[in-house]
Design a protein around this motif. Structure first.
Motif, mmCIF file in Angstrom:
data_model
loop_
_atom_site.group_PDB
_atom_site.id
_atom_site.type_symbol
_atom_site.label_atom_id
_atom_site.label_comp_id
_atom_site.label_asym_id
_atom_site.label_seq_id
_atom_site.Cartn_x
_atom_site.Cartn_y
_atom_site.Cartn_z
ATOM 1 N N LEU A 139 -5.878 8.126 22.888
ATOM 2 C CA LEU A 139 -6.012 8.900 24.122
ATOM 3 C C LEU A 139 -5.168 8.323 25.253
ATOM 4 C CD1 LEU A 139 -9.867 9.569 24.071
ATOM 5 C CD2 LEU A 139 -8.051 11.255 23.685
ATOM 6 N N ALA A 140 -4.785 7.053 25.152
ATOM 7 C CA ALA A 140 -3.962 6.419 26.172
ATOM 8 C C ALA A 140 -2.470 6.677 25.971
ATOM 9 C CB ALA A 140 -4.225 4.910 26.191
ATOM 10 N N GLU A 141 -2.120 7.355 24.888
ATOM 11 C CA GLU A 141 -0.714 7.662 24.633
ATOM 12 C C GLU A 141 -0.316 8.960 25.323
ATOM 13 O OE1 GLU A 141 -0.136 7.662 20.420
ATOM 14 O OE2 GLU A 141 -0.640 5.533 20.199
ATOM 15 N N SER A 142 0.918 9.031 25.779
ATOM 16 C CA SER A 142 1.414 10.227 26.483
ATOM 17 C C SER A 142 1.784 11.294 25.455
ATOM 18 C CB SER A 142 2.623 9.871 27.350
ATOM 19 O OG SER A 142 2.250 8.987 28.376
ATOM 20 N N ALA A 143 0.755 11.917 24.915
ATOM 21 C CA ALA A 143 0.950 12.888 23.838
ATOM 22 C C ALA A 143 0.302 14.236 24.137
ATOM 23 C CB ALA A 143 0.375 12.325 22.530
ATOM 24 N N TYR A 144 -0.323 14.371 25.291
ATOM 25 C CA TYR A 144 -1.133 15.554 25.577
ATOM 26 C C TYR A 144 -0.457 16.417 26.637
ATOM 27 C CZ TYR A 144 -4.544 12.922 22.941
ATOM 28 O OH TYR A 144 -5.171 12.220 21.941
ATOM 29 N N HIS A 145 -0.658 17.689 26.533
ATOM 30 C CA HIS A 145 -0.084 18.618 27.510
ATOM 31 C C HIS A 145 -0.927 19.881 27.525
ATOM 32 C CE1 HIS A 145 1.814 20.669 23.994
ATOM 33 N NE2 HIS A 145 1.981 19.429 23.570
ATOM 34 N N TYR A 146 -0.878 20.553 28.661
ATOM 35 C CA TYR A 146 -1.626 21.803 28.790
ATOM 36 C C TYR A 146 -1.021 22.659 29.884
ATOM 37 C CZ TYR A 146 -5.200 25.209 29.910
ATOM 38 O OH TYR A 146 -5.848 26.391 30.165
ATOM 39 N N GLY A 147 -0.610 23.857 29.534
ATOM 40 C CA GLY A 147 -0.188 24.845 30.500
ATOM 41 C C GLY A 147 1.041 24.448 31.297
ATOM 42 N N THR A 148 1.318 25.224 32.318
ATOM 43 C CA THR A 148 2.408 24.968 33.236
ATOM 44 C C THR A 148 1.875 25.095 34.658
ATOM 45 O OG1 THR A 148 3.071 27.301 33.223
ATOM 46 C CG2 THR A 148 4.168 25.825 31.649
ATOM 47 N N SER A 149 2.552 24.489 35.592
ATOM 48 C CA SER A 149 2.169 24.613 36.996
ATOM 49 C C SER A 149 3.410 24.974 37.802
ATOM 50 C CB SER A 149 1.548 23.312 37.511
ATOM 51 O OG SER A 149 2.475 22.255 37.424
ATOM 52 N N PHE A 150 3.216 25.793 38.833
ATOM 53 C CA PHE A 150 4.333 26.174 39.686
ATOM 54 C C PHE A 150 3.796 26.618 41.042
ATOM 55 C CE2 PHE A 150 3.585 30.756 39.551
ATOM 56 C CZ PHE A 150 2.839 30.890 38.396
ATOM 57 N N ASP A 151 4.647 26.461 42.063
ATOM 58 C CA ASP A 151 4.305 26.922 43.401
ATOM 59 C C ASP A 151 2.979 26.319 43.870
ATOM 60 O OD1 ASP A 151 4.773 28.269 45.740
ATOM 61 O OD2 ASP A 151 3.885 30.155 45.068
ATOM 62 N N LEU A 152 2.851 24.997 43.744
ATOM 63 C CA LEU A 152 1.633 24.302 44.169
ATOM 64 C C LEU A 152 1.963 23.331 45.297
ATOM 65 C CD1 LEU A 152 0.025 23.458 40.705
ATOM 66 C CD2 LEU A 152 -0.541 25.358 42.225
ATOM 67 N N PHE A 153 0.983 23.067 46.149
ATOM 68 C CA PHE A 153 1.147 22.146 47.269
ATOM 69 C C PHE A 153 0.197 20.969 47.123
ATOM 70 C CE2 PHE A 153 2.338 25.904 50.234
ATOM 71 C CZ PHE A 153 3.645 25.839 49.816
ATOM 72 N N GLY A 154 0.658 19.783 47.477
ATOM 73 C CA GLY A 154 -0.231 18.643 47.644
ATOM 74 C C GLY A 154 -0.755 18.006 46.376
ATOM 75 N N VAL A 155 -0.195 18.356 45.213
ATOM 76 C CA VAL A 155 -0.690 17.789 43.956
ATOM 77 C C VAL A 155 0.435 17.169 43.122
ATOM 78 C CG1 VAL A 155 -2.747 19.232 43.803
ATOM 79 C CG2 VAL A 155 -0.593 20.084 42.863
ATOM 80 N N GLY A 156 1.541 16.855 43.771
ATOM 81 C CA GLY A 156 2.623 16.213 43.055
ATOM 82 C C GLY A 156 3.416 17.170 42.189
ATOM 83 N N GLU A 157 3.970 16.640 41.124
ATOM 84 C CA GLU A 157 4.813 17.415 40.218
ATOM 85 C C GLU A 157 4.047 17.785 38.949
ATOM 86 O OE1 GLU A 157 7.765 18.261 41.268
ATOM 87 O OE2 GLU A 157 7.575 17.034 43.075
ATOM 88 N N GLU A 158 4.621 18.712 38.197
ATOM 89 C CA GLU A 158 4.039 19.019 36.884
ATOM 90 C C GLU A 158 4.151 17.791 35.997
ATOM 91 O OE1 GLU A 158 4.782 22.037 33.126
ATOM 92 O OE2 GLU A 158 5.165 22.746 35.165
ATOM 93 N N TYR A 159 3.089 17.497 35.267
ATOM 94 C CA TYR A 159 2.996 16.263 34.495
ATOM 95 C C TYR A 159 2.742 16.621 33.041
ATOM 96 C CZ TYR A 159 1.348 11.451 33.479
ATOM 97 O OH TYR A 159 1.172 10.188 32.989
ATOM 98 N N GLY A 160 3.649 16.224 32.179
ATOM 99 C CA GLY A 160 3.451 16.469 30.769
ATOM 100 C C GLY A 160 4.670 16.016 29.970
ATOM 101 N N PRO A 161 4.455 15.428 28.800
ATOM 102 C CA PRO A 161 3.116 15.120 28.268
ATOM 103 C C PRO A 161 2.467 13.986 29.068
ATOM 104 C CG PRO A 161 4.802 14.158 26.857
ATOM 105 C CD PRO A 161 5.530 15.004 27.873
ATOM 106 N N PHE A 162 1.144 13.940 28.986
ATOM 107 C CA PHE A 162 0.404 12.947 29.759
ATOM 108 C C PHE A 162 -0.615 12.242 28.860
ATOM 109 C CE2 PHE A 162 -1.473 17.179 30.483
ATOM 110 C CZ PHE A 162 -2.732 17.012 29.934
ATOM 111 N N PRO A 163 -1.053 11.046 29.247
ATOM 112 C CA PRO A 163 -2.162 10.402 28.534
ATOM 113 C C PRO A 163 -3.484 10.921 29.076
ATOM 114 C CG PRO A 163 -1.363 8.943 30.233
ATOM 115 C CD PRO A 163 -0.490 10.167 30.301
ATOM 116 N N VAL A 164 -4.484 11.025 28.233
ATOM 117 C CA VAL A 164 -5.831 11.361 28.708
ATOM 118 C C VAL A 164 -6.386 10.196 29.515
ATOM 119 C CG1 VAL A 164 -8.201 11.864 27.973
ATOM 120 C CG2 VAL A 164 -6.271 12.981 26.839
#
Length: 299
Positions: free
Chosen positions: A177-202
């Motif tokens: 779960l600590a490995e950067s192997a997970y991803h879900y969906g896409t994000s766009f046009d968002l404020f205040g939450v940084g960048e889209e992150y993926g793959p990510f570790p749980v």
């Protein structure tokens, strides 16, 4: 974790005309927060209630709280005046903001019978997740204000201590779960939450019991994962269910959830939603909070 508002404070809040809020970008303006605080702290027992709320959200065995605001909702209705009051209470925890430029500060979560049943506005089981899981800076707190519960009696809120669930897993499972192997969906046009992150570790590498558990059960069905990573995520999902607490939000209940400690979801709404007029179906309002740096909840 359920906090009743003292009667003396309730009476004072009913008569308290808070000003209209202003935003700085996507965040509640500092000047608004200061005006809210000046007005609120002048009411009896407010400071004590705010301390109780913050303690419930940040103490070692805490992570969520439900403010019982039903009497205030009955007295004021659930329109702008009540929402200003709840926004002021939220600002005692962290800075309210909206990551969605197309939505106002408070986002409606109603019921749409033709929506994906597993979505927040669907009618089915909404499995455990953190909000904005694939943003590099997810909200520190997610909050839900109940305007109307399901009139047919379904839709229990479910919460689970994510770090307690992780602690029950095997060392090998946690390593995966600590490995950067997970991803879900896409994000766009968002404020205040940084960048889209993926793959990510749980698990984000923080000390045990700290940091985000970056998980959504939806990625088990909607992401391509190898067998080992999928099985580890599935084991975590099972532990979250094993440790869950559930309750029905009542009109005026305000749930505040520390996303670094707890994940949330919802049981299915009761069958027969199509027989209920849209204006009478379950309605929650969602507001996100960003913790200030150095307060024990911020990144």
């Amino acid at each position: 974790m359920f906090i009743d508002i003292p009667s003396e404070l309730e009476a004072a809040l009913i008569d308290l005309p808070l000003p209209t809020w202003e935003l700085e970008g996507s965040f509640l303006a500092k000047s608004t927060m200061e005006r809210f605080r000046t007005e609120l702290t002048a009411t009896p027992q407010f400071e004590e209630t705010a301390v109780t709320l913050r303690h419930a959200l940040t103490r070692e065995d805490g992570g969520y709280a439900v403010l019982r605001l039903g009497n205030l909702a009955k007295a004021l209705g659930t329109g702008n005046r009540f929402r200003r009051l709840v926004t002021g209470l939220a600002a005692e925890v962290a800075v309210p903001f909206s990551p969605f430029p197309r939505w106002p500060l408070w986002k409606d979560i109603g019921v749409k019978i033709d929506k994906d049943p597993g979505k927040s506005s669907g009618i089915g089981y909404n499995a455990f997740h953190m909000d904005l899981v694939n943003a590099s800076l997810p909200p520190d707190y997610t909050t839900l204000l109940c305007v109307r519960p399901d009139p047919l009696g379904g839709g229990l809120s479910i919460l689970s201590d994510a770090h307690a669930a992780v602690a029950r897993l095997s060392e090998n499972c946690r390593a995966l779960l600590a490995e950067s192997a997970y991803h879900y969906g896409t994000s766009f046009d968002l404020f205040g939450v940084g960048e889209e992150y993926g793959p990510f570790p749980v698990l984000d590498g923080s000390d045990p019991g700290e940091g985000f558990v970056r998980f959504t059960a939806k990625m088990l069905d909607r992401s391509e994962l190898c067998q080992a990573h999928a099985e580890s995520a599935r084991e975590l999902a099972e532990e979250l269910v094993r440790g869950q607490v559930s309750f029905m939000l009542q009109p005026g209940d305000y749930l505040i959830l520390n996303q670094r400690r707890f994940l949330h979801g919802r049981e299915a709404l009761h069958s027969g939603q199509e027989t209920i007029p849209a204006a009478d179906r379950r309605l929650l309002l969602q507001l996100f909070l960003r913790a200030a740096a150095g307060d024990g909840s911020a990144a």
